[in-house]
Design a protein around this motif. Structure first.
Motif, PDB file in Angstrom:
ATOM      1  N   THR A  75       1.150   5.128   0.990  1.00 19.24           N
ATOM      2  CA  THR A  75       0.683   6.119   1.899  1.00 19.24           C
ATOM      3  C   THR A  75       1.539   7.492   1.797  1.00 19.24           C
ATOM      4  O   THR A  75       2.910   7.454   1.740  1.00 19.24           O
ATOM      5  CB  THR A  75       0.727   5.727   3.245  1.00 19.24           C
ATOM      6  OG1 THR A  75      -0.050   4.700   3.504  1.00 19.24           O
ATOM      7  CG2 THR A  75       0.239   7.010   4.423  1.00 19.24           C
ATOM      8  N   SER A  92      -3.041  -0.101  -3.637  1.00 16.84           N
ATOM      9  CA  SER A  92      -3.967   0.802  -2.675  1.00 16.84           C
ATOM     10  C   SER A  92      -2.909   2.109  -2.359  1.00 16.84           C
ATOM     11  O   SER A  92      -1.813   2.136  -2.254  1.00 16.84           O
ATOM     12  CB  SER A  92      -4.000  -0.070  -1.274  1.00 16.84           C
ATOM     13  OG  SER A  92      -4.600   0.387  -0.313  1.00 16.84           O
ATOM     14  N   VAL A  93      -3.809   3.112  -2.338  1.00 18.73           N
ATOM     15  CA  VAL A  93      -3.360   4.668  -2.185  1.00 18.73           C
ATOM     16  C   VAL A  93      -4.111   5.163  -1.019  1.00 18.73           C
ATOM     17  O   VAL A  93      -5.476   5.147  -1.187  1.00 18.73           O
ATOM     18  CB  VAL A  93      -3.273   5.102  -3.384  1.00 18.73           C
ATOM     19  CG1 VAL A  93      -2.870   6.764  -3.069  1.00 18.73           C
ATOM     20  CG2 VAL A  93      -2.557   4.881  -4.466  1.00 18.73           C
ATOM     21  N   LYS A  94      -3.450   5.548   0.177  1.00 20.67           N
ATOM     22  CA  LYS A  94      -3.896   6.431   1.293  1.00 20.67           C
ATOM     23  C   LYS A  94      -3.224   7.661   1.199  1.00 20.67           C
ATOM     24  O   LYS A  94      -2.353   7.978   1.156  1.00 20.67           O
ATOM     25  CB  LYS A  94      -3.547   5.760   2.220  1.00 20.67           C
ATOM     26  CG  LYS A  94      -4.577   6.437   3.391  1.00 20.67           C
ATOM     27  CD  LYS A  94      -4.439   5.569   4.779  1.00 20.67           C
ATOM     28  CE  LYS A  94      -5.048   6.100   6.162  1.00 20.67           C
ATOM     29  NZ  LYS A  94      -4.917   5.370   7.134  1.00 20.67           N
ATOM     30  N   VAL A  95      -4.061   8.896   1.152  1.00 19.50           N
ATOM     31  CA  VAL A  95      -3.703  10.119   1.368  1.00 19.50           C
ATOM     32  C   VAL A  95      -4.014  10.703   2.707  1.00 19.50           C
ATOM     33  O   VAL A  95      -5.309  10.770   2.841  1.00 19.50           O
ATOM     34  CB  VAL A  95      -4.207  10.983   0.048  1.00 19.50           C
ATOM     35  CG1 VAL A  95      -3.807  12.623   0.380  1.00 19.50           C
ATOM     36  CG2 VAL A  95      -4.007  10.469  -1.207  1.00 19.50           C
ATOM     37  N   ILE A  96      -2.976  11.268   3.418  1.00 19.43           N
ATOM     38  CA  ILE A  96      -3.264  11.843   4.761  1.00 19.43           C
ATOM     39  C   ILE A  96      -3.148  13.061   4.552  1.00 19.43           C
ATOM     40  O   ILE A  96      -2.476  13.787   3.848  1.00 19.43           O
ATOM     41  CB  ILE A  96      -2.073  11.400   5.441  1.00 19.43           C
ATOM     42  CG1 ILE A  96      -1.713   9.791   5.382  1.00 19.43           C
ATOM     43  CG2 ILE A  96      -2.145  11.939   6.909  1.00 19.43           C
ATOM     44  CD1 ILE A  96      -0.588   9.317   6.442  1.00 19.43           C
ATOM     45  N   GLU A 143      -8.267   1.735  -2.805  1.00 19.90           N
ATOM     46  CA  GLU A 143      -7.872   0.288  -2.782  1.00 19.90           C
ATOM     47  C   GLU A 143      -7.625  -0.172  -4.171  1.00 19.90           C
ATOM     48  O   GLU A 143      -7.153  -1.265  -4.219  1.00 19.90           O
ATOM     49  CB  GLU A 143      -8.218  -0.595  -1.764  1.00 19.90           C
ATOM     50  CG  GLU A 143      -8.137   0.213  -0.345  1.00 19.90           C
ATOM     51  CD  GLU A 143      -8.790  -0.802   0.899  1.00 19.90           C
ATOM     52  OE1 GLU A 143      -9.201  -1.643   0.531  1.00 19.90           O
ATOM     53  OE2 GLU A 143      -8.376  -0.527   2.024  1.00 19.90           O
ATOM     54  N   PRO A 186       0.861  -1.137  -0.084  1.00 18.46           N
ATOM     55  CA  PRO A 186      -0.067   0.037   0.081  1.00 18.46           C
ATOM     56  C   PRO A 186       0.965   1.325  -0.075  1.00 18.46           C
ATOM     57  O   PRO A 186       2.016   1.241   0.518  1.00 18.46           O
ATOM     58  CB  PRO A 186      -0.832  -0.238   1.203  1.00 18.46           C
ATOM     59  CG  PRO A 186      -0.813  -1.550   1.567  1.00 18.46           C
ATOM     60  CD  PRO A 186       0.420  -2.170   1.200  1.00 18.46           C
ATOM     61  N   ARG A 234       1.323  12.127   1.967  1.00 17.56           N
ATOM     62  CA  ARG A 234       0.636  13.342   2.518  1.00 17.56           C
ATOM     63  C   ARG A 234      -0.019  14.084   1.299  1.00 17.56           C
ATOM     64  O   ARG A 234       0.347  14.103   0.147  1.00 17.56           O
ATOM     65  CB  ARG A 234       1.539  14.214   2.803  1.00 17.56           C
ATOM     66  CG  ARG A 234       2.340  13.858   4.144  1.00 17.56           C
ATOM     67  CD  ARG A 234       2.973  14.780   5.047  1.00 17.56           C
ATOM     68  NE  ARG A 234       3.649  14.316   6.173  1.00 17.56           N
ATOM     69  CZ  ARG A 234       3.092  14.520   7.496  1.00 17.56           C
ATOM     70  NH1 ARG A 234       1.678  15.033   7.462  1.00 17.56           N
ATOM     71  NH2 ARG A 234       3.390  14.151   8.561  1.00 17.56           N
ATOM     72  N   THR A 282      -7.758   8.838  -2.352  1.00 14.49           N
ATOM     73  CA  THR A 282      -7.673   7.659  -1.494  1.00 14.49           C
ATOM     74  C   THR A 282      -8.559   6.493  -1.932  1.00 14.49           C
ATOM     75  O   THR A 282      -9.887   6.709  -2.301  1.00 14.49           O
ATOM     76  CB  THR A 282      -7.951   7.672   0.030  1.00 14.49           C
ATOM     77  OG1 THR A 282      -6.941   9.043   0.546  1.00 14.49           O
ATOM     78  CG2 THR A 282      -7.941   6.599   0.886  1.00 14.49           C
TER      79      THR A 282
END
Length: 1199
Positions: free
Chosen positions: A156, A235-239, A214, A154, A158, A212
């Motif tokens: 992650t 999967s990409v998650k942007v904080i 998956e 995955p 900012r 964001t």
């Protein structure tokens, strides 16, 4: 048969006896048709007609079919090679060849694998005349491999960071098509921020929290096998970050400041730049050493990809992409090199020759690098092929001399370089065939009058026959004006007339024989609609009738068809069609429209239309008809950069249906308060999709239209400001003219605010000399309409272009116009000036043109200055004004009219351009011959006695030569106004006084007086006078004898008391009264003597209109004002009391022919006026009767 013939035409005038329309066919490449008439005995080498592509990718799940078709006579046999060796089809049970063809079918569906049959295949078609070969066909099965198993971690990151999601699809054959989707098979949205690169990777210039997910999945579609492979989901998650630091752009691809790209000619050049940054960068493209080609440049992927289709060597160069956001800009230069696989300049063409003829095969190709040319004969390299003494190889050309039948063969030309190859077959077929005409005999052609007629004569023969056309029986000459002869034997009559009808014979000949064929031509009258349907307005429920009368050729049968709005009539019993009419009963609203009558024959058709408008029926009481009420509730939706949707609610139509809506717009930014037409839509619509221009603050309004007119405008819509863009157009009316000899003033019509498409409108002005090798010089100027280039050579042609630009970019490449730098005065005078004196008042001047380079400007014409130095008779030495005649254009001769006879003239010639006159040529002097003189200046009668009168006169003011004598003619006028016998008297030229004796007393005489030179008689002057009364005879004279005394006594009776005298005086008084009345009615016009006709018949030749064959007169103007020379000729008046007639001086001036007065000149300077004037008529001979003179003279003559 069908010949491959260039569409050249020859034109021959008709009318020669006999006139043969001869079509001379040159020996050239042709294709022998497989016509059934020829195939029976005409041999032909093989020709490949169909084959599989060079790079042949097959589906491994289907049978392999490798095509090879050929034609020839006898039919060719086929063989194959595989990987350069013979492919024995008989030994492989899976391979079959199609009967009568070379096409192979490999049956791999039952058994076997496609990979087994990978390789390079080549087909050979052979008969007794030679062998043709196919391309090398590379057979490869398509492949769609699976993705390599990999574990994807995955990701992650900012908010605001950049991201690249790799795809890395498996290598397939052909390469797969890449796209990104989610688990639901929905395409992922892309934008200026998120986009897919050419390599398939997914690029994020900066990420947002909504990115964001998956299920970022890369898919590869293999079209050949119709399969889709997918990569493992990413999967990409942007904080989210509290503060995102903005940053200038940097390139994600390509890397660095420069890169290189190589592409092949004819392909699509794709250049890509993807940048990251915050805010999202915008991409721009330019070509450093030129402009992007118009109509071949396209932007893809939100302008991150630049594509140029049909790329050529000229597209090589440096391309720069610019990534820009508010924090900065970066640049990347891509150096593009365009290579080229071989392409044909001139492919070899088949040759059909007869024994003993010569010919050549030419094979020319180009490429980058330059391709190598090699020849094969019947599929064998020509170096090892059997020798042919008629053949000689010269690089890309094979020259054949004195060919024989054994020279027949099929030659192959191979042009190859490292990027590919070209292979062409061309046969040499040596035939000896007499002419054959393939057009059917007695073919009938029917043509409408005034249209072209094409009469076919398809032929074949070897040697190539010549074709002749005859009309009527053989030997009859064609007598029409012009025929067009096509090289394929067709005879064209450009404008066929009724007399073109007849039988035409086509004759084809070569040295082996002759063939002929007859065809027939009939000319028909055109079909015409003589009574057209007319516009009609009908109420609902009414009936309308449209009439359509047709006139046609009596041998043609027309069919009349009615259409409504370009379609068929409704299938409705209310529509009735008879011979000439269409009747629509019980008319409905939807019956309104355009009705068209179409008259068709087998040869032509004609149509006419009329509009039917349906209005509401008149109610009781009658409703009010008016223009519609204005539309209202205007609303703008679907607001895009270059379009918007406008909707509205119609107002009341006021009992007349709305036929259309007119939409107007206002540009509040550039032309506030000024409304422009945008578009029109049907009255059934209440929405419209409007096309918009960039950088315009739009407002819209709508007007409704019915049969009574248009409504008032609606209220304006809300305003809508479109985004700025580069200009769409360039300035118009571009011109280049010099105001000084060393400058070039470039002017243009600037764009208006609406056309600017954005802020910061400027112009890029470019120029270079037309005939030089200089590069373009350019300068960017503000929003003006003129730029001055200084330091230019004098009068040199320049190429000029003006391109608009604004803060967004440049307009398309502008058109190039030609202008000239400033003019200067000509340097050289015309030479070899010659003068030819035509007559006493006309001279012709010739000169040699000056060299064009010495003119130093636009040639306006030539100007002749001429003036009279002095009179040859030495009577008039005053200097007259100089006169000017201008001859437009490049004329090298002209006529000088209105010269004075017997005079010395001087002239010179100067060339004129737009700047002015050049130097004068050396003066040329010429002299005019003698002419007839003018009338004597005055004539007076003095010292009248009983039997004599003395005449005094002044010589002519313009003798026009040396006077030889005067002529005096006179005749008496009796009391009844009849003219007596005419006396002709010659007087020496040195006299100015003459006394006539032995005249009758108390008698009125009329005198005609004129001078003469060697050229003839001049104009005459007239006068009347009366001899004195014999007082002695009236009062009585002492008689000499008695007898005489009786006679004297009878005369002394007082006649005033005699009745007969009183009656005579009353009659005279009545006659005078009648003459006074006539005089009043005719407004004191003098009488005319009946000798006028004789006088007109003998008019002075010097005043006749000038007749010229090819003389040319220029435009006249005077250099100075000479009032005396410009006085008009005056008509003579009655004799004054001192009996002196004074004629006004009148120079034969060119005022009569110059600009601004009566004379006119054609555009080429030809004189179109004529001399005009009036003179006294010649005296009547003998005692002819005449009309009475004026009453005053009547009274004076009665004594």
């Amino acid at each position: 048969m069908q010949l491959e013939i260039m569409p050249r035409k020859k034109r021959l005038p008709a009318g020669r006896a006999p006139l043969l329309l001869l079509l001379c066919q040159l020996v050239r490449a042709l294709d022998v048709p497989l016509d059934s008439k020829l195939l029976e005995d005409l041999v032909q080498p093989p020709t490949i007609t169909q084959q599989s592509p060079k790079d042949y990718i097959i589906d491994p799940r289907e049978n392999i079919v490798i095509q090879c078709e050929a034609k020839g006579k006898p039919p060719p046999s086929f063989s194959w090679t595989r990987n350069g060796t013979h492919f024995d089809i008989e030994k492989d049970p899976l391979v079959t060849m199609k009967p009568g063809s070379g096409t192979l079918t490999i049956n791999i569906m039952s058994e076997g694998k496609a990979e087994t049959y990978e390789g390079v295949y080549q087909c050979t078609a052979r008969n007794e005349r030679g062998a043709a070969i196919s391309n090398n066909i590379v057979v490869r099965p398509s492949r769609s491999p699976l993705w390599t198993k990999e574990k994807l971690e995955p990701i992650t990151l900012r908010n605001g960071q950049s991201l690249i999601l790799p795809c890395r699809p498996p290598l397939g054959l052909p390469p797969p098509i890449i796209f990104w989707m989610d688990n639901s098979f929905q395409r992922l949205p892309q934008s200026e921020r998120v986009s897919q690169g050419l390599n398939g990777d997914l690029y994020f210039s900066n990420v947002l929290p909504e990115d964001t997910r998956e299920d970022y999945i890369c898919y590869a579609r293999f079209n050949h096998t119709q399969t889709i492979q997918q990569k493992q989901p990413i999967s990409v998650k942007v904080i989210s970050a509290k503060s995102n630091r903005e940053r200038p752009p940097t390139f994600l691809t390509p890397e660095g400041n420069a890169s290189h790209k190589e592409e092949l000619r004819g392909n699509v050049l794709s250049l890509e730049c993807i940048a990251e940054g915050l805010p999202t960068p915008i991409i721009y493209w330019i070509k450093e050493d030129g402009t992007l080609p118009i109509n071949r440049t396209f932007y893809k992927n939100f302008k991150k990809t630049l594509q140029i289709i049909q790329v050529s060597e000229a597209d090589s160069g440096n391309y720069q992409c610019i990534a820009k956001n508010p924090l900065g800009a970066i640049y990347h230069t891509i150096s593009v090199t365009v290579k080229a696989a071989p392409y044909w300049i001139m492919a070899p063409q088949n040759l059909v020759l007869s024994p003993g003829e010569d010919g050549r095969l030419i094979c020319r190709a180009n490429g980058n690098p330059k391709p190598r040319i090699s020849w094969l004969s019947n599929g064998v390299p020509i170096e090892i092929a059997p020798d042919d003494p008629s053949r000689n190889i010269d690089g890309d050309t094979i020259i054949f001399s004195n060919v024989q039948e054994r020279s027949s063969a099929v030659y192959q030309c191979n042009a190859s370089n490292e990027y590919g190859y070209l292979l062409a077959n061309a046969f040499v077929n040596v035939l000896a065939e007499p002419p054959r005409i393939l057009t059917s005999a007695n073919t009938l052609y029917q043509v409408i009058t005034d249209r072209p007629a094409l009469l076919d004569c398809a032929f074949f023969g070897s040697p190539l026959p010549t074709v002749e056309w005859f009309k009527g029986a053989k030997g009859s000459a064609l007598r029409e004006d012009i025929y067009v002869l096509h090289e394929n034997g067709t005879l064209e009559i450009p404008v066929a007339q009724k007399d073109s009808t007849g039988t035409y014979t086509c004759v084809a000949r070569n040295k082996l024989g002759m063939a002929k064929n007859e065809v027939h031509l009939e000319i028909k009258d055109a079909t015409r609609i003589i009574k057209q349907p007319e516009y009609a307005v009908v109420q609902r429920g009414g009936t309308v009738s449209f009439e359509c009368k047709v006139k046609h050729d009596h041998t043609l049968i027309p069919t009349i068809t009615w259409l409504k709005d370009s379609g068929e009539l409704p299938n409705d019993g209310r529509f009735t069609v008879d011979k000439d009419h269409l009747v629509v009963a019980d008319v409905w609203d939807n019956d309104g429209g355009t009705y068209t009558c179409v008259a068709n024959t087998t040869l032509d058709n004609v149509s006419a239309s009329a509009v039917l408008s349906v209005v509401a029926p008149t109610p009781t009481p009658a409703p009010t008809y008016d223009v519609p009420n204005p539309p209202f509730d205007l609303e703008l939706t679907d607001q895009l950069d270059k379009s918007v949707q406008l909707s509205w609610t119609p107002g009341n139509d006021n009992n007349s249906p709305i036929t259309k809506f007119i939409i107007e717009y206002e540009d509040a930014m550039h032309e506030a308060g000024l409304w422009h037409h945008q578009t029109e839509v049907s009255g059934m619509q209440t929405t419209a999709q409007l096309k918009l221009s960039p950088y315009v603050n739009y407002s819209f309004r709508v007007m409704a239209v019915n049969s009574l007119g248009r409504s008032l405008p609606s209220e304006a819509s809300e305003q809508y400001l479109t985004k700025a863009a580069e200009p769409d157009t360039n300035p118009t009316a571009v011109e280049g003219l010099g105001s000084e000899p060393d400058n070039l003033v470039i002017t243009w019509k600037p764009l208006n605010g609406f056309e600017s498409n954005g802020p910061g409108l400027q112009y890029k002005v470019s120029w270079r000399q037309k005939d030089g090798d200089d590069e373009w010089t350019s300068v960017v100027v503000a929003n003006v309409s003129k730029y001055i280039v200084s330091g230019t050579p004098t009068f040199v042609p320049y190429l000029i272009k003006v391109q608009a630009l604004n803060d967004v970019g440049f307009a398309p490449e502008p058109a190039v116009v030609m202008g000239h730098s400033g003019e200067d005065l000509p340097m050289v005078a015309p030479g070899n000036v010659r003068v030819n004196v035509v007559n006493s008042t006309l001279a012709e001047v010739h000169w040699d043109p000056v060299p064009l380079k010495s003119i130093r400007g636009h040639l306006q014409g030539y100007r002749i200055y001429y003036w009279k130095a002095q009179s040859s008779s030495k009577r008039n030495r005053r200097h007259l004004e100089k006169k000017i005649l201008t001859f437009q254009g490049s004329k090298t001769h002209g006529m000088l009219p209105g010269l004075e006879p017997f005079s010395h003239y001087t002239l010179n010639v100067r060339v004129v351009n737009g700047k002015g006159e050049g130097p004068a040529s050396p003066d040329r002097v010429f002299t005019t011959p003698e002419g007839v003189p003018s009338a004597p200046s005055s004539l007076k009668i003095v010292n009248p006695t009983l039997d004599s009168l003395t005449l005094e006169w002044d010589p002519p003011s313009r003798p026009n030569g040396i006077l030889t004598e005067y002529t005096l003619k006179y005749q008496p006028i009796n009391s009844t106004h009849e003219l007596g016998p005419l006396v002709d008297l010659k007087i020496p030229a040195n006299k100015t006084r003459w006394t006539l004796k032995n005249l009758n007393f108390s008698t009125r005489y009329k005198f005609y007086f004129y001078a003469q030179t060697a050229a003839g008689s001049g104009s005459q002057i007239t006068e009347e006078a009366v001899t004195n009364v014999d007082e002695g005879k009236m009062a009585g004279i002492p008689p000499p004898d008695v007898g005489a005394g009786k006679a004297m006594a009878s005369r002394q009776v007082d006649i005033a008391t005699q009745g007969w005298f009183i009656g005579l005086m009353c009659a005279v008084a009545l006659l005078i009264l009648i003459l006074l009345i006539v005089c009043f009615i005719r407004r004191n016009k003098g009488g005319k003597y009946p000798v006028k006709e004789k006088e007109d018949a003998h008019a002075d030749p010097e005043i006749q209109p000038m007749k010229e064959d090819d003389g040319t007169f220029g435009e006249y103007r005077s250099l100075e004002s000479d009032a005396e020379d410009h006085k008009p000729l005056k008509k003579g008046s009655r004799t004054p009391s001192d009996r002196t007639v004074k004629k006004e001086d009148s120079d034969d001036s060119l005022v009569d022919y110059g600009e601004g007065v009566n004379g006119q000149f054609n555009e080429d300077g030809s004189f179109i006026g004529q001399y005009s004037g009036k003179k006294e008529k010649e005296p009547a001979e003998g005692n002819e009767s005449s009309e009475a003179p004026s009453p005053v003279n009547a009274m004076n003559s009665f004594v």
